[in-house]
Design a protein around this motif. Structure first.
Motif, short mmCIF file in Angstrom:
data_model
loop_
_atom_site.label_atom_id
_atom_site.label_comp_id
_atom_site.label_asym_id
_atom_site.label_seq_id
_atom_site.Cartn_x
_atom_site.Cartn_y
_atom_site.Cartn_z
N ALA A 80 2.13 0.19 -4.93
CA ALA A 80 1.82 -0.04 -4.66
C ALA A 80 0.60 -0.10 -4.52
O ALA A 80 -0.06 0.65 -5.08
CB ALA A 80 2.18 -0.29 -2.71
N SER A 81 -0.29 -1.68 -3.88
CA SER A 81 -1.93 -0.88 -3.46
C SER A 81 -1.80 -1.62 -2.42
O SER A 81 -1.93 -2.56 -1.66
CB SER A 81 -2.28 -1.61 -5.10
OG SER A 81 -1.92 -3.02 -5.05
N LEU A 82 -3.49 -1.00 -2.01
CA LEU A 82 -3.97 -1.63 -0.87
C LEU A 82 -5.28 -1.81 -0.85
O LEU A 82 -6.01 -0.96 -2.14
CB LEU A 82 -4.49 -0.47 0.13
CG LEU A 82 -2.21 1.02 0.97
CD1 LEU A 82 -3.24 1.58 1.15
CD2 LEU A 82 -1.99 -0.92 1.08
N TYR A 83 -5.73 -3.21 -1.38
CA TYR A 83 -6.85 -3.79 -1.29
C TYR A 83 -7.46 -4.50 0.43
O TYR A 83 -6.73 -5.04 1.06
CB TYR A 83 -7.26 -4.97 -2.42
CG TYR A 83 -5.16 -5.62 -2.32
CD1 TYR A 83 -5.67 -7.06 -1.74
CD2 TYR A 83 -4.41 -4.96 -3.05
CE1 TYR A 83 -4.45 -7.75 -1.53
CE2 TYR A 83 -3.59 -6.03 -2.92
CZ TYR A 83 -3.20 -7.22 -2.56
OH TYR A 83 -2.20 -8.03 -2.21
N SER A 84 -8.85 -5.32 0.12
CA SER A 84 -9.32 -5.28 1.43
C SER A 84 -8.25 -6.57 1.38
O SER A 84 -8.64 -6.76 2.88
CB SER A 84 -10.56 -5.32 1.16
OG SER A 84 -10.89 -6.70 0.07
N LEU A 95 2.33 1.51 3.27
CA LEU A 95 1.99 2.76 3.86
C LEU A 95 3.28 3.51 4.85
O LEU A 95 4.30 4.79 4.79
CB LEU A 95 1.37 2.60 5.36
CG LEU A 95 -0.51 2.24 4.34
CD1 LEU A 95 -1.02 2.07 5.94
CD2 LEU A 95 -0.26 3.72 4.03
N GLU A 96 3.82 2.57 5.62
CA GLU A 96 5.49 2.90 5.64
C GLU A 96 6.24 3.83 4.76
O GLU A 96 7.22 4.50 4.51
CB GLU A 96 5.92 2.45 6.58
CG GLU A 96 7.91 2.66 6.45
CD GLU A 96 7.40 3.85 8.14
OE1 GLU A 96 8.69 5.27 7.96
OE2 GLU A 96 6.25 3.95 8.83
N LYS A 97 6.56 2.86 3.89
CA LYS A 97 7.26 3.62 2.80
C LYS A 97 6.93 4.33 1.84
O LYS A 97 7.85 5.24 1.17
CB LYS A 97 6.97 2.07 1.70
CG LYS A 97 8.44 2.42 0.51
CD LYS A 97 8.54 0.65 -0.56
CE LYS A 97 9.41 1.12 -1.27
NZ LYS A 97 9.18 -0.01 -2.79
N PHE A 98 5.70 4.28 1.84
CA PHE A 98 5.41 5.59 0.88
C PHE A 98 5.38 7.46 1.63
O PHE A 98 5.75 7.77 0.99
CB PHE A 98 3.44 5.28 0.79
CG PHE A 98 2.79 6.68 0.18
CD1 PHE A 98 2.79 6.37 -1.70
CD2 PHE A 98 2.45 7.87 0.73
CE1 PHE A 98 2.69 7.60 -1.95
CE2 PHE A 98 2.27 8.70 0.32
CZ PHE A 98 1.45 8.70 -1.69
N ARG A 99 5.02 6.61 3.12
CA ARG A 99 5.79 8.08 4.29
C ARG A 99 7.38 8.41 3.65
O ARG A 99 7.29 9.43 3.92
CB ARG A 99 5.52 7.91 5.41
CG ARG A 99 3.64 7.32 6.34
CD ARG A 99 3.67 7.46 7.77
NE ARG A 99 2.13 7.75 7.32
CZ ARG A 99 0.98 6.06 7.69
NH1 ARG A 99 2.05 4.98 7.93
NH2 ARG A 99 0.01 6.44 7.92
N GLY A 142 -6.92 5.15 14.33
CA GLY A 142 -5.10 6.08 14.61
C GLY A 142 -4.50 5.32 13.61
O GLY A 142 -3.12 5.84 14.17
N GLU A 143 -4.79 4.85 12.91
CA GLU A 143 -3.96 5.20 11.19
C GLU A 143 -3.81 7.10 11.14
O GLU A 143 -4.50 7.67 11.20
CB GLU A 143 -4.29 4.63 10.30
CG GLU A 143 -3.09 3.80 9.72
CD GLU A 143 -4.14 2.59 8.47
OE1 GLU A 143 -3.05 1.56 8.80
OE2 GLU A 143 -4.76 2.99 7.26
N SER A 144 -2.09 7.29 10.32
CA SER A 144 -2.35 8.01 10.33
C SER A 144 -2.37 8.58 9.03
O SER A 144 -2.04 7.50 7.88
CB SER A 144 -0.62 8.56 9.96
OG SER A 144 -0.37 8.19 11.86
#
Length: 211
Positions: A80-84, A95-99, A142-144
């Motif tokens: 997965a990737s995170l972009y703007s 993020l939840e799936k990664f956790r 507040g993001e973990s």
């Protein structure tokens, strides 16, 4: 470094040790044109570890796109990737799936203590997020943190603040950092090492020695 010999399914695994803080390594690549190929080889081996949580950091969206294109077909990695311009709900889902992948890893380690071999449920792919610095988890808002076992700096930060932010938002307290360096970046690495007070060792031939 030749990643072809970095590990193999038959490579013996050394006894595991408990580490209380991150360990930092560098992987020197002879030429820039070999960098992506080296990354693919590295992930091809690391991805064999069932449910291994990995974050790869890039400095730009162009590099993120290039990395995702190159590694998208690796069979043992869920990418997965995170972009703007990613939608907020989609970002939260990634993020939840990664956790959840991190939880799978911890369960696997608990079920097979002291064994660094490829064991456990072989259906559990390694979870991997590719992210730019602009899209790191926003801990101040507040993001973990996402507590990956392995953080790969595909592009080496020139500032220690960027390096330390990647660590604090992406890496478990006892995780591993691999910095990919090409040519003159070894000087940047040494400057970073000195300014941050870190010890960054050369990566061992067999990746099983650190994972």
């Amino acid at each position: 470094m030749a990643i072809d010999s970095i590990d193999s399914p038959s490579s013996p695994s050394p006894p595991s040790s408990n580490f209380s803080q991150p360990r930092h390594f560098y992987l020197a690549v002879d030429r820039i044109q070999f960098k992506m190929e080296t990354l693919v080889d590295l992930l091809g081996v690391a991805g064999r570890r069932s449910s291994l949580p990995v974050v790869l950091c890039c400095s730009s969206r162009d590099e993120l796109d290039a990395v995702c294109s190159a590694i998208s077909n690796l069979p043992n990695i869920s990418l997965a990737s995170l972009y703007s311009d990613l939608a907020e709900d989609e970002r939260a889902l990634i993020l939840e799936k990664f956790r959840q992948g991190t939880s799978d890893w911890n369960r696997n380690i608990t079920a097979h203590p002291g064994d660094d071999s490829e064991n456990g449920n072989q259906d559990l792919k390694s979870s991997m997020i590719v992210v730019t610095d602009a899209c790191l988890p926003l801990v101040a808002s507040g993001e973990s943190p996402i507590s990956a076992r392995l953080l790969i700096n595909y592009e080496l930060p020139t500032k220690k603040e960027t390096y330390l932010r990647r660590m604090s938002t992406c890496l478990a307290s006892d995780g591993i950092v691999i910095n990919m360096v090409v040519g003159g970046e070894v000087v940047t690495l040494k400057n970073l090492e000195e300014s941050s007070g870190l010890v960054i060792a050369e990566m061992p031939i067999h990746i099983s020695e650190i994972l």
